[in-house]
Design a protein around this motif. Structure first.
Motif: not given
Length: 168
Positions: A34-51
């Motif tokens: 599931a690593v690839s799917a998790v990374l696909d969730l994590a990157d945009p989530l980090l962008d949202v939190v960072a914003a």
């Protein structure tokens, strides 16, 4: 670079939201497949939190902020890979488990000798087959110059106390 408190708060917020998203998506416990799917969730989530943080904090130097966020992204990706490769059947039971704090519905933990403890545990996992709990406290600040030989300086004492609190 980002100050340690901001970096830690941001990293913990992303982890908390990611665990909730993974739980809702049925991706826990996290396996290697599931690593690839998790990374696909994590990157945009980090962008949202960072914003959200950038809006609230109005960073003075954009380049420093962007660089700090990319360092967090690297750490987050490494943490995801490490989590996916852990042995055993560890299933997250609680993320950001707070107790005895104003925003918590759980009372203080009462440890031996009437020692009362308040806090927030980053992650509590359970291995139900072996009837074990694992407590993780992510340290996001600067690593110590040298590790103490005994429990001390909070870096080693806090996980021990949190382990006792989690058992309760």
């Amino acid at each position: 670079q980002l100050d340690p408190r901001t970096r830690g708060s941001l990293f913990h917020e992303v982890q908390y939201r990611l665990f909730r998203a993974l739980d809702q998506a049925g991706l826990l416990p996290l396996g290697r497949e599931a690593v690839s799917a998790v990374l696909d969730l994590a990157d945009p989530l980090l962008d949202v939190v960072a914003a959200e943080y950038a809006e609230r904090l109005a960073p003075a130097i954009e380049r420093v902020w962007v660089s700090g966020i990319e360092e967090i992204r690297t750490d987050l990706r490494g943490w995801i890979h490490e989590l996916a490769h852990l042995e055993g059947d560890w299933r997250p039971a609680h993320f950001e488990l707070s107790f005895g704090l104003p925003d918590s519905d759980r009372p203080e933990a009462l440890l031996p000798d009437d020692f009362r403890l308040r806090g927030r545990i980053d992650l509590v996992e359970a291995d139900t087959a072996r009837r074990r709990l694992r407590v993780t406290d992510h340290k996001t600040g600067k690593p110590p110059d040298r590790l103490p030989r005994w429990i001390g300086n909070g870096e080693l004492l806090q996980p021990v106390l949190y382990g006792l609190a989690a058992e309760q």
